[in-house]
Design a protein around this motif. Structure first.
Motif, PDB file in Angstrom:
ATOM      1  N   PHE A   6       0.838  -1.191   0.000  1.00  0.00           N
ATOM      2  CA  PHE A   6       0.000   0.000   0.000  1.00  0.00           C
ATOM      3  C   PHE A   6       0.881   1.251   0.000  1.00  0.00           C
ATOM      4  O   PHE A   6       1.770   1.374   0.843  1.00  0.00           O
ATOM      5  CB  PHE A   6      -0.896  -0.020   1.244  1.00  0.00           C
ATOM      6  CG  PHE A   6      -1.795   1.154   1.377  1.00  0.00           C
ATOM      7  CD1 PHE A   6      -2.964   1.245   0.643  1.00  0.00           C
ATOM      8  CD2 PHE A   6      -1.495   2.186   2.251  1.00  0.00           C
ATOM      9  CE1 PHE A   6      -3.803   2.332   0.771  1.00  0.00           C
ATOM     10  CE2 PHE A   6      -2.319   3.279   2.390  1.00  0.00           C
ATOM     11  CZ  PHE A   6      -3.482   3.338   1.642  1.00  0.00           C
ATOM     12  N   ASN A   7       0.642   2.163  -0.935  1.00  0.00           N
ATOM     13  CA  ASN A   7       1.363   3.438  -0.980  1.00  0.00           C
ATOM     14  C   ASN A   7       0.356   4.570  -0.974  1.00  0.00           C
ATOM     15  O   ASN A   7      -0.647   4.515  -1.699  1.00  0.00           O
ATOM     16  CB  ASN A   7       2.207   3.564  -2.250  1.00  0.00           C
ATOM     17  CG  ASN A   7       3.366   2.598  -2.266  1.00  0.00           C
ATOM     18  OD1 ASN A   7       4.027   2.421  -1.256  1.00  0.00           O
ATOM     19  ND2 ASN A   7       3.583   1.969  -3.393  1.00  0.00           N
ATOM     20  N   ILE A  51      -3.126   6.930  -4.402  1.00  0.00           N
ATOM     21  CA  ILE A  51      -3.142   5.683  -3.639  1.00  0.00           C
ATOM     22  C   ILE A  51      -2.841   4.536  -4.587  1.00  0.00           C
ATOM     23  O   ILE A  51      -3.451   4.431  -5.659  1.00  0.00           O
ATOM     24  CB  ILE A  51      -4.516   5.451  -2.979  1.00  0.00           C
ATOM     25  CG1 ILE A  51      -4.847   6.599  -2.028  1.00  0.00           C
ATOM     26  CG2 ILE A  51      -4.549   4.111  -2.259  1.00  0.00           C
ATOM     27  CD1 ILE A  51      -6.277   6.592  -1.535  1.00  0.00           C
ATOM     28  N   THR A  52      -1.897   3.682  -4.211  1.00  0.00           N
ATOM     29  CA  THR A  52      -1.573   2.492  -4.984  1.00  0.00           C
ATOM     30  C   THR A  52      -1.661   1.289  -4.057  1.00  0.00           C
ATOM     31  O   THR A  52      -1.097   1.302  -2.960  1.00  0.00           O
ATOM     32  CB  THR A  52      -0.165   2.589  -5.584  1.00  0.00           C
ATOM     33  OG1 THR A  52      -0.087   3.763  -6.394  1.00  0.00           O
ATOM     34  CG2 THR A  52       0.152   1.381  -6.440  1.00  0.00           C
ATOM     35  N   LEU A  59      -1.355  -8.023  -9.780  1.00  0.00           N
ATOM     36  CA  LEU A  59      -2.423  -7.025  -9.940  1.00  0.00           C
ATOM     37  C   LEU A  59      -2.192  -5.823  -9.027  1.00  0.00           C
ATOM     38  O   LEU A  59      -2.009  -5.984  -7.813  1.00  0.00           O
ATOM     39  CB  LEU A  59      -3.780  -7.652  -9.627  1.00  0.00           C
ATOM     40  CG  LEU A  59      -5.009  -6.783  -9.859  1.00  0.00           C
ATOM     41  CD1 LEU A  59      -5.177  -6.507 -11.355  1.00  0.00           C
ATOM     42  CD2 LEU A  59      -6.247  -7.456  -9.323  1.00  0.00           C
ATOM     43  N   ARG A  60      -2.191  -4.625  -9.632  1.00  0.00           N
ATOM     44  CA  ARG A  60      -2.007  -3.388  -8.867  1.00  0.00           C
ATOM     45  C   ARG A  60      -3.105  -2.400  -9.245  1.00  0.00           C
ATOM     46  O   ARG A  60      -3.397  -2.201 -10.421  1.00  0.00           O
ATOM     47  CB  ARG A  60      -0.640  -2.790  -9.164  1.00  0.00           C
ATOM     48  CG  ARG A  60      -0.386  -1.485  -8.407  1.00  0.00           C
ATOM     49  CD  ARG A  60       0.995  -0.961  -8.605  1.00  0.00           C
ATOM     50  NE  ARG A  60       1.234  -0.669 -10.017  1.00  0.00           N
ATOM     51  CZ  ARG A  60       2.415  -0.378 -10.525  1.00  0.00           C
ATOM     52  NH1 ARG A  60       3.477  -0.352  -9.759  1.00  0.00           N
ATOM     53  NH2 ARG A  60       2.546  -0.111 -11.811  1.00  0.00           N
ATOM     54  N   LEU A  61      -3.692  -1.736  -8.267  1.00  0.00           N
ATOM     55  CA  LEU A  61      -4.744  -0.743  -8.461  1.00  0.00           C
ATOM     56  C   LEU A  61      -4.216   0.613  -8.015  1.00  0.00           C
ATOM     57  O   LEU A  61      -3.681   0.752  -6.916  1.00  0.00           O
ATOM     58  CB  LEU A  61      -5.984  -1.108  -7.642  1.00  0.00           C
ATOM     59  CG  LEU A  61      -7.126  -0.114  -7.617  1.00  0.00           C
ATOM     60  CD1 LEU A  61      -7.731   0.028  -9.015  1.00  0.00           C
ATOM     61  CD2 LEU A  61      -8.188  -0.544  -6.625  1.00  0.00           C
ATOM     62  N   SER A  62      -4.364   1.635  -8.872  1.00  0.00           N
ATOM     63  CA  SER A  62      -3.914   2.996  -8.552  1.00  0.00           C
ATOM     64  C   SER A  62      -5.070   3.961  -8.754  1.00  0.00           C
ATOM     65  O   SER A  62      -5.791   3.874  -9.746  1.00  0.00           O
ATOM     66  CB  SER A  62      -2.753   3.410  -9.460  1.00  0.00           C
ATOM     67  OG  SER A  62      -1.684   2.508  -9.353  1.00  0.00           O
ATOM     68  N   ILE A  63      -5.224   4.884  -7.820  1.00  0.00           N
ATOM     69  CA  ILE A  63      -6.282   5.894  -7.887  1.00  0.00           C
ATOM     70  C   ILE A  63      -5.670   7.244  -7.526  1.00  0.00           C
ATOM     71  O   ILE A  63      -4.942   7.364  -6.541  1.00  0.00           O
ATOM     72  CB  ILE A  63      -7.430   5.589  -6.909  1.00  0.00           C
ATOM     73  CG1 ILE A  63      -8.052   4.224  -7.228  1.00  0.00           C
ATOM     74  CG2 ILE A  63      -8.484   6.679  -6.944  1.00  0.00           C
ATOM     75  CD1 ILE A  63      -9.031   3.740  -6.194  1.00  0.00           C
ATOM     76  N   LYS A  64      -5.989   8.278  -8.339  1.00  0.00           N
ATOM     77  CA  LYS A  64      -5.518   9.630  -8.055  1.00  0.00           C
ATOM     78  C   LYS A  64      -6.698  10.592  -8.092  1.00  0.00           C
ATOM     79  O   LYS A  64      -7.523  10.555  -9.002  1.00  0.00           O
ATOM     80  CB  LYS A  64      -4.477  10.089  -9.078  1.00  0.00           C
ATOM     81  CG  LYS A  64      -3.979  11.505  -8.788  1.00  0.00           C
ATOM     82  CD  LYS A  64      -2.966  11.959  -9.805  1.00  0.00           C
ATOM     83  CE  LYS A  64      -2.518  13.383  -9.506  1.00  0.00           C
ATOM     84  NZ  LYS A  64      -1.621  13.893 -10.526  1.00  0.00           N
ATOM     85  N   TYR A  65      -6.773  11.452  -7.076  1.00  0.00           N
ATOM     86  CA  TYR A  65      -7.761  12.532  -7.037  1.00  0.00           C
ATOM     87  C   TYR A  65      -6.992  13.842  -6.965  1.00  0.00           C
ATOM     88  O   TYR A  65      -6.079  13.981  -6.145  1.00  0.00           O
ATOM     89  CB  TYR A  65      -8.684  12.408  -5.830  1.00  0.00           C
ATOM     90  CG  TYR A  65      -9.558  13.626  -5.654  1.00  0.00           C
ATOM     91  CD1 TYR A  65     -10.663  13.817  -6.477  1.00  0.00           C
ATOM     92  CD2 TYR A  65      -9.254  14.596  -4.714  1.00  0.00           C
ATOM     93  CE1 TYR A  65     -11.456  14.937  -6.348  1.00  0.00           C
ATOM     94  CE2 TYR A  65     -10.038  15.722  -4.579  1.00  0.00           C
ATOM     95  CZ  TYR A  65     -11.136  15.889  -5.399  1.00  0.00           C
ATOM     96  OH  TYR A  65     -11.914  17.015  -5.276  1.00  0.00           O
TER      97      TYR A  65
END
Length: 99
Positions: A6-7, A51-52, A59-65
């Motif tokens: 988690f990053n 957030i990564t 499998l990696r999920l990345s989200i940016k706001y």
């Protein structure tokens, strides 16, 4: 914050710059494979969170706001990119699958 799976990264920038000709570029952390270097001018605040999460080894999920608020204008952009207000909110989602 990072722990291997988690990053979490975030940034808040305040700017007050006289003109476009004296704008300041700032490197932003972004989704993997995306390069973002916005140029700030005028007066405003830019903040973002990235957030990564490594779900599995493959499998990696990345989200940016991100949120940009300009205090010195009523509309942002021009032409077909014009926004009807002085703020610009964006959300980016990316899923990476590794073979």
């Amino acid at each position: 914050k990072t722990n291997g799976r988690f990053n979490l990264g975030f940034c808040i920038s305040y700017f007050k710059i006289d003109s476009y000709n004296s704008g300041v570029g700032e490197f932003e952390n972004d989704l993997p494979g995306v390069l973002t270097i916005p140029v700030f001018f005028g007066e405003g605040v830019k903040c973002y969170a990235l957030i990564t999460y490594k779900v599995w080894n493959t499998l990696r999920l990345s989200i940016k706001y991100s949120n940009l608020i300009r205090e010195d204008i009523k509309k942002s952009g021009s032409g077909p990119d014009e926004l009807p207000s002085n703020y610009d909110n964006r959300v980016g989602v990316q899923v990476d699958f590794y073979l």
